[in-house]
Motif scaffolding. Structure first.
Motif, PDB file in Angstrom:
ATOM      1  N   CYS A 161       0.828  -1.213   0.000  1.00 17.47           N
ATOM      2  CA  CYS A 161       0.000   0.000   0.000  1.00 17.47           C
ATOM      3  C   CYS A 161       0.858   1.257   0.000  1.00 17.47           C
ATOM      4  CB  CYS A 161      -0.924  -0.006   1.219  1.00 17.47           C
ATOM      5  SG  CYS A 161      -2.117  -1.379   1.214  1.00 17.47           S
ATOM      6  N   SER A 162       1.991   1.242   0.697  1.00 13.64           N
ATOM      7  CA  SER A 162       2.831   2.433   0.768  1.00 13.64           C
ATOM      8  C   SER A 162       3.396   2.805  -0.598  1.00 13.64           C
ATOM      9  CB  SER A 162       3.960   2.220   1.772  1.00 13.64           C
ATOM     10  OG  SER A 162       4.768   1.127   1.375  1.00 13.64           O
ATOM     11  N   GLN A 163       3.555   1.832  -1.489  1.00 17.14           N
ATOM     12  CA  GLN A 163       4.085   2.131  -2.814  1.00 17.14           C
ATOM     13  C   GLN A 163       3.090   2.915  -3.666  1.00 17.14           C
ATOM     14  OE1 GLN A 163       5.175  -1.814  -4.169  1.00 17.14           O
ATOM     15  NE2 GLN A 163       7.292  -1.586  -3.474  1.00 17.14           N
ATOM     16  N   LEU A 164       1.807   2.865  -3.303  1.00 17.83           N
ATOM     17  CA  LEU A 164       0.802   3.635  -4.035  1.00 17.83           C
ATOM     18  C   LEU A 164       0.874   5.123  -3.702  1.00 17.83           C
ATOM     19  CD1 LEU A 164      -2.269   1.248  -3.619  1.00 17.83           C
ATOM     20  CD2 LEU A 164      -0.889   1.568  -5.677  1.00 17.83           C
ATOM     21  N   CYS A 165       1.526   5.494  -2.595  1.00 20.30           N
ATOM     22  CA  CYS A 165       1.561   6.896  -2.163  1.00 20.30           C
ATOM     23  C   CYS A 165       2.320   7.782  -3.136  1.00 20.30           C
ATOM     24  CB  CYS A 165       2.181   7.003  -0.770  1.00 20.30           C
ATOM     25  SG  CYS A 165       1.201   6.190   0.523  1.00 20.30           S
ATOM     26  N   SER A 166       3.222   7.186  -3.940  1.00 21.26           N
ATOM     27  CA  SER A 166       3.979   7.988  -4.914  1.00 21.26           C
ATOM     28  C   SER A 166       3.192   8.192  -6.200  1.00 21.26           C
ATOM     29  CB  SER A 166       5.316   7.306  -5.224  1.00 21.26           C
ATOM     30  OG  SER A 166       5.085   6.021  -5.787  1.00 21.26           O
ATOM     31  N   LEU A 167       2.008   7.571  -6.330  1.00 18.96           N
ATOM     32  CA  LEU A 167       1.172   7.717  -7.522  1.00 18.96           C
ATOM     33  C   LEU A 167       0.061   8.720  -7.275  1.00 18.96           C
ATOM     34  CD1 LEU A 167       0.886   3.926  -8.466  1.00 18.96           C
ATOM     35  CD2 LEU A 167       2.706   5.540  -9.058  1.00 18.96           C
ATOM     36  N   VAL A 168      -0.664   9.050  -8.352  1.00 22.56           N
ATOM     37  CA  VAL A 168      -1.762  10.016  -8.287  1.00 22.56           C
ATOM     38  C   VAL A 168      -3.082   9.269  -8.303  1.00 22.56           C
ATOM     39  CG1 VAL A 168      -2.867  11.976  -9.423  1.00 22.56           C
ATOM     40  CG2 VAL A 168      -0.364  11.749  -9.450  1.00 22.56           C
ATOM     41  N   LYS A 169      -3.924   9.580  -7.350  1.00 22.20           N
ATOM     42  CA  LYS A 169      -5.226   8.926  -7.276  1.00 22.20           C
ATOM     43  C   LYS A 169      -6.140   9.487  -8.371  1.00 22.20           C
ATOM     44  CE  LYS A 169      -9.125   8.038  -4.163  1.00 22.20           C
ATOM     45  NZ  LYS A 169      -9.714   8.299  -2.824  1.00 22.20           N
ATOM     46  N   THR A 170      -6.865   8.590  -9.043  1.00 25.52           N
ATOM     47  CA  THR A 170      -7.796   8.973 -10.096  1.00 25.52           C
ATOM     48  C   THR A 170      -9.076   8.174  -9.946  1.00 25.52           C
ATOM     49  OG1 THR A 170      -8.105   9.166 -12.501  1.00 25.52           O
ATOM     50  CG2 THR A 170      -6.850   7.283 -11.709  1.00 25.52           C
ATOM     51  N   ASP A 171     -10.158   8.677 -10.547  1.00 20.78           N
ATOM     52  CA  ASP A 171     -11.432   7.957 -10.456  1.00 20.78           C
ATOM     53  C   ASP A 171     -11.465   6.757 -11.374  1.00 20.78           C
ATOM     54  OD1 ASP A 171     -12.397   9.735  -8.577  1.00 20.78           O
ATOM     55  OD2 ASP A 171     -13.248  11.082 -10.098  1.00 20.78           O
ATOM     56  N   ARG A 172     -10.841   6.886 -12.571  1.00 16.99           N
ATOM     57  CA  ARG A 172     -10.842   5.793 -13.555  1.00 16.99           C
ATOM     58  C   ARG A 172      -9.487   5.746 -14.252  1.00 16.99           C
ATOM     59  NH1 ARG A 172     -15.647   7.343 -17.374  1.00 16.99           N
ATOM     60  NH2 ARG A 172     -14.575   5.763 -18.639  1.00 16.99           N
ATOM     61  N   CYS A 173      -9.042   4.545 -14.535  1.00 21.75           N
ATOM     62  CA  CYS A 173      -7.753   4.403 -15.225  1.00 21.75           C
ATOM     63  C   CYS A 173      -7.870   4.708 -16.713  1.00 21.75           C
ATOM     64  CB  CYS A 173      -7.188   2.989 -15.028  1.00 21.75           C
ATOM     65  SG  CYS A 173      -6.636   2.629 -13.334  1.00 21.75           S
TER      66      CYS A 173
END
Length: 323
Positions: free
Chosen positions: A189-201
């Motif tokens: 889960c911590s590796q997702l913190c460097s990404l940008v959250k979006t509603d849809r891929c």
């Protein structure tokens, strides 16, 4: 140099003049090199046969003087020549049945009395045929060059056998292009913190933007994945359960677990230890019997006779210690 010839001024030097019958009628007709005959023609009498390797006159033999000169002679080979008898290099035997059509068929090769006639004939036996070969002493059918020609008459009447068309060499197959290794996917889960959250891929139109985003559904999250023509989508196989993702990403990276310390070695228990006696012998009497005359006032006991500290020898193995 003396050149004896029949009827010449020096002919009286020879008691037996019969060998002069085969010599030239004048000096210079032999002995000195003459022009080499053209290829395919035998040399004349007393001529240079180094290239033709044969003589046109009956009773003449091609003797080699050295690697540069050979001569057609009817007498014996002169002294100091290497005297190797040269003969023409035989033509290669026919390799196909159609090559035999230019020769004359015969029941046996031995009927040919000379080389030219021999090389112009071939012999058949059933479905097999072979060209006649001259061996110096006669004409023979060389079986090692036998060809299987079941339709020889039809072949020779219909013209030369067509040469087989060369088979085209197969084109080399291009080496397959190396398959690129898949991009590493976030596994924590911590590796997702460097990404940008979006509603849809699927709203991310290029690979770089796709690999920089992730989506969440309830307590689950997954990184977006790019698959070429399929575009950007959420790969369900990489779904992670992250109930506190917002808190985790706001508090910094997930700490690495601290390494657990190794348990200390068990304490040494000496209540069941059995002691042995200390070998003293009244002032190390073992040495007293050797050191003569013995003077106890001058004697110093070596430290090796006393108890040793395990710490001085790499440490204890079983918890033993000095006390």
């Amino acid at each position: 140099m003396v050149c004896p010839v029949k009827g010449g001024p020096t002919s009286g030097m020879c008691a037996d003049q019969s060998p002069l019958d085969s010599r030239p009628s004048k000096c210079g007709g032999g002995g000195s090199p003459v022009p080499t005959p053209p290829d395919g023609q035998c040399a004349k009498d007393w001529g240079n046969c180094i290239n033709s390797r044969c003589c046109s006159g009956a009773g003449f033999t091609c003797y080699e003087m050295d690697a540069s000169y050979a001569e057609c002679r009817s007498d014996r080979c002169p002294d100091k020549w290497n005297c190797r008898v040269l003969s023409p290099t035989p033509a290669p035997p026919p390799r196909t049945c159609s090559q035999l059509c230019s020769l004359a068929k015969t029941d046996q090769c031995g009927i040919f009395a000379d080389k030219q006639a021999c090389q112009g004939g071939y012999f058949t036996k059933g479905n097999f045929a072979v060209a006649c070969a001259w061996k110096g002493c006669g004409c023979f059918a060389e079986a090692s060059h036998m060809l299987e020609c079941p339709n020889m008459a039809t072949l020779c009447s219909s013209g030369p056998e067509p040469e087989p068309e060369p088979k085209p060499e197969p084109e080399p197959k291009p080496e397959p292009e190396p398959v690129p290794e898949p991009e590493p996917r976030p596994s924590t889960c911590s590796q997702l913190c460097s990404l940008v959250k979006t509603d849809r891929c699927d709203v991310l139109a290029d690979k770089q933007a796709c690999q920089g985003g992730y989506i969440t559904r309830g307590n689950f999250a997954v990184a977006c994945a790019w698959e070429g023509c399929a575009g950007c989508f959420a790969e369900g196989n990489n779904l992670l359960e992250c109930p506190n993702l917002a808190t985790l990403c706001s508090s910094g990276p997930e700490p690495e677990p601290e390494p657990k310390p190794e348990p200390p070695p068990p304490a040494w228990v000496g209540d069941k230890m059995k002691m042995t006696h200390y070998w003293d012998c009244n002032g190390q009497g073992c040495d007293a019997s050797t050191l003569q005359p013995w003077n106890q006032a001058k004697y110093i006991s070596p430290p090796g006779y006393g108890p040793q500290d395990p710490a001085d020898f790499g440490g204890p193995l079983y918890g033993e210690k000095m006390w």
